[in-house]
Design a protein around this motif. Structure first.
Motif, PDB file in Angstrom:
ATOM      1  N   PHE A 113       0.909  -1.208   0.002  1.00  0.00           N
ATOM      2  CA  PHE A 113      -0.131   0.194   0.142  1.00  0.00           C
ATOM      3  C   PHE A 113       0.836   1.234  -0.223  1.00  0.00           C
ATOM      4  N   VAL A 114       0.724   2.223  -0.860  1.00  0.00           N
ATOM      5  CA  VAL A 114       1.202   3.361  -0.901  1.00  0.00           C
ATOM      6  C   VAL A 114       0.338   4.673  -1.004  1.00  0.00           C
ATOM      7  N   MET A 115       0.784   5.483   0.084  1.00  0.00           N
ATOM      8  CA  MET A 115       0.110   6.804   0.249  1.00  0.00           C
ATOM      9  C   MET A 115       1.021   7.979  -0.330  1.00  0.00           C
ATOM     10  N   ALA A 116       0.241   8.643  -1.237  1.00  0.00           N
ATOM     11  CA  ALA A 116       0.740   9.686  -1.910  1.00  0.00           C
ATOM     12  C   ALA A 116       0.174  11.066  -1.466  1.00  0.00           C
ATOM     13  N   SER A 117       0.276  11.506  -0.408  1.00  0.00           N
ATOM     14  CA  SER A 117      -0.783  12.586   0.177  1.00  0.00           C
ATOM     15  C   SER A 117       0.159  14.141  -0.213  1.00  0.00           C
ATOM     16  N   LEU A 118      -0.759  14.955  -1.026  1.00  0.00           N
ATOM     17  CA  LEU A 118      -0.493  16.280  -1.303  1.00  0.00           C
ATOM     18  C   LEU A 118       1.193  16.571  -1.761  1.00  0.00           C
ATOM     19  N   ILE A 119       1.466  15.642  -2.466  1.00  0.00           N
ATOM     20  CA  ILE A 119       3.130  15.655  -2.713  1.00  0.00           C
ATOM     21  C   ILE A 119       2.999  15.586  -4.489  1.00  0.00           C
ATOM     22  N   LEU A 120       2.165  14.838  -5.345  1.00  0.00           N
ATOM     23  CA  LEU A 120       2.263  14.648  -6.615  1.00  0.00           C
ATOM     24  C   LEU A 120       2.104  16.012  -7.454  1.00  0.00           C
ATOM     25  N   HIS A 121       1.895  17.063  -6.902  1.00  0.00           N
ATOM     26  CA  HIS A 121       1.790  18.327  -7.599  1.00  0.00           C
ATOM     27  C   HIS A 121       3.220  18.805  -7.348  1.00  0.00           C
ATOM     28  N   GLU A 122       3.977  18.419  -6.628  1.00  0.00           N
ATOM     29  CA  GLU A 122       5.464  18.930  -6.581  1.00  0.00           C
ATOM     30  C   GLU A 122       6.602  18.207  -7.308  1.00  0.00           C
ATOM     31  N   VAL A 123       6.100  16.870  -7.897  1.00  0.00           N
ATOM     32  CA  VAL A 123       7.228  16.058  -8.679  1.00  0.00           C
ATOM     33  C   VAL A 123       7.536  17.037  -9.755  1.00  0.00           C
ATOM     34  N   SER A 124       8.727  16.554 -10.250  1.00  0.00           N
ATOM     35  CA  SER A 124       9.153  17.295 -11.583  1.00  0.00           C
ATOM     36  C   SER A 124       8.470  16.605 -12.894  1.00  0.00           C
ATOM     37  N   SER A 125       8.152  15.346 -12.668  1.00  0.00           N
ATOM     38  CA  SER A 125       7.518  14.477 -13.595  1.00  0.00           C
ATOM     39  C   SER A 125       6.603  13.524 -13.175  1.00  0.00           C
ATOM     40  N   LEU A 126       5.095  13.654 -13.240  1.00  0.00           N
ATOM     41  CA  LEU A 126       4.182  12.894 -12.725  1.00  0.00           C
ATOM     42  C   LEU A 126       4.157  11.679 -13.319  1.00  0.00           C
ATOM     43  N   ALA A 127       4.510  11.349 -14.390  1.00  0.00           N
ATOM     44  CA  ALA A 127       4.560   9.927 -15.254  1.00  0.00           C
ATOM     45  C   ALA A 127       5.717   9.103 -14.394  1.00  0.00           C
ATOM     46  N   LYS A 128       6.801   9.705 -14.380  1.00  0.00           N
ATOM     47  CA  LYS A 128       7.861   9.304 -13.770  1.00  0.00           C
ATOM     48  C   LYS A 128       7.508   8.852 -12.173  1.00  0.00           C
ATOM     49  N   ALA A 129       7.054   9.674 -11.591  1.00  0.00           N
ATOM     50  CA  ALA A 129       6.687   9.454 -10.217  1.00  0.00           C
ATOM     51  C   ALA A 129       5.635   8.335  -9.928  1.00  0.00           C
ATOM     52  N   LEU A 130       4.747   8.195 -10.869  1.00  0.00           N
ATOM     53  CA  LEU A 130       3.652   7.283 -10.792  1.00  0.00           C
ATOM     54  C   LEU A 130       4.158   5.892 -11.260  1.00  0.00           C
ATOM     55  N   SER A 131       5.127   5.922 -12.497  1.00  0.00           N
ATOM     56  CA  SER A 131       5.821   4.572 -12.812  1.00  0.00           C
ATOM     57  C   SER A 131       6.716   4.185 -11.770  1.00  0.00           C
ATOM     58  N   SER A 132       7.473   4.973 -10.971  1.00  0.00           N
ATOM     59  CA  SER A 132       8.129   4.490  -9.777  1.00  0.00           C
ATOM     60  C   SER A 132       7.498   3.921  -8.745  1.00  0.00           C
ATOM     61  N   ILE A 133       6.337   4.448  -8.383  1.00  0.00           N
ATOM     62  CA  ILE A 133       5.158   3.961  -7.296  1.00  0.00           C
ATOM     63  C   ILE A 133       4.641   2.480  -7.861  1.00  0.00           C
ATOM     64  N   PHE A 134       4.334   2.427  -9.271  1.00  0.00           N
ATOM     65  CA  PHE A 134       3.790   1.153  -9.744  1.00  0.00           C
ATOM     66  C   PHE A 134       4.793   0.043  -9.564  1.00  0.00           C
ATOM     67  N   ASP A 135       6.327   0.490  -9.942  1.00  0.00           N
ATOM     68  CA  ASP A 135       6.979  -0.654  -9.807  1.00  0.00           C
ATOM     69  C   ASP A 135       7.362  -1.336  -8.470  1.00  0.00           C
ATOM     70  N   VAL A 136       7.314  -0.483  -7.557  1.00  0.00           N
ATOM     71  CA  VAL A 136       7.709  -0.914  -6.029  1.00  0.00           C
ATOM     72  C   VAL A 136       6.283  -1.770  -5.694  1.00  0.00           C
ATOM     73  N   LEU A 137       5.175  -1.263  -6.298  1.00  0.00           N
ATOM     74  CA  LEU A 137       3.714  -2.194  -5.635  1.00  0.00           C
ATOM     75  C   LEU A 137       3.812  -3.369  -6.082  1.00  0.00           C
ATOM     76  N   LYS A 138       3.487  -4.345  -5.220  1.00  0.00           N
ATOM     77  CA  LYS A 138       3.043  -5.677  -5.615  1.00  0.00           C
ATOM     78  C   LYS A 138       1.653  -5.636  -6.549  1.00  0.00           C
ATOM     79  N   THR A 139       1.749  -6.413  -7.543  1.00  0.00           N
ATOM     80  CA  THR A 139       0.404  -6.806  -8.404  1.00  0.00           C
ATOM     81  C   THR A 139      -0.729  -6.742  -7.493  1.00  0.00           C
TER      82      THR A 139
END
Length: 200
Positions: A113-139
């Motif tokens: 389980f990943v929590m991303a609270s009020l942080i995604l609007h601060e990342v330099s690349s949304l796609a990159k941040a979400l891909s990174s989260i996707f990779d560490v998550l289990k299916t």
């Protein structure tokens, strides 16, 4: 961690930032405890709080699992605040990681389980941040994003130009391979999106 440092003006700024983060989020939200209890978190789950800040969600997350909770923040001082809060509460299952979301040094397919609270609007690349989260998550693992709606009527919060509206976020999540389970309007300013990492 080295706690010796000389007082300077930025320390005061930093203390104000923490007070602001804690109060601002509390002011807007149902309590973090309530939100987390509603999440698909089980007692032995491994959790990740990205952009953990002052531990607003990290601490209640750690209280809701016997598994490990990773708190990731690029600012080492934020991590020492979480460390202090964890000590006060006797929590030993928090691991602090100084890192950016776009570049998580956590094993792939290891997080429930990943929590991303009020942080995604601060990342330099949304796609990159979400891909990174996707990779560490289990299916089958879940991601909860909490963000400000992109609505010109809402003055409080980050500048409109960097906000991520709920539709934009849903689209970005879907492109990465997440399945959107639920989008919830917490109040006028803030919404959450709960997504799951699908089977390939």
């Amino acid at each position: 961690m080295n706690h010796m440092h000389h007082y300077n003006e930025s320390d005061e700024k930093f203390a104000n930032k923490i007070a602001f983060l804690d109060s601002r989020q509390r002011e807007y939200l149902i309590s973090p405890e309530t939100l987390i209890r509603q999440m698909p978190i089980q007692n032995e789950h491994t959790l990740l709080d990205v952009g953990a800040g002052s531990g607003f969600f990290t601490i209640p997350m750690a209280e809701n699992t016997s598994g490990k909770v990773y708190a990731v923040d690029p600012d080492r001082r934020m991590l020492s605040v979480i460390e202090e809060k964890a000590k006060e509460k006797g929590l030993t299952n928090i691991e602090l990681i100084q890192d950016s979301i776009e570049n998580l040094s956590i094993q792939n397919n290891s997080i429930d389980f990943v929590m991303a609270s009020l942080i995604l609007h601060e990342v330099s690349s949304l796609a990159k941040a979400l891909s990174s989260i996707f990779d560490v998550l289990k299916t089958g693992g879940h991601l909860l994003c909490l963000e400000y709606e992109k609505d010109d009527l809402i003055i409080n919060g980050p500048p409109m130009s960097i906000r991520i509206g709920s539709e934009q976020l849903e689209k970005a999540l879907s492109l990465i391979g997440f399945k959107i389970l639920k989008t919830t309007k917490i109040n006028d300013a803030i919404y959450t999106v709960l997504a799951v990492k699908k089977e390939k």
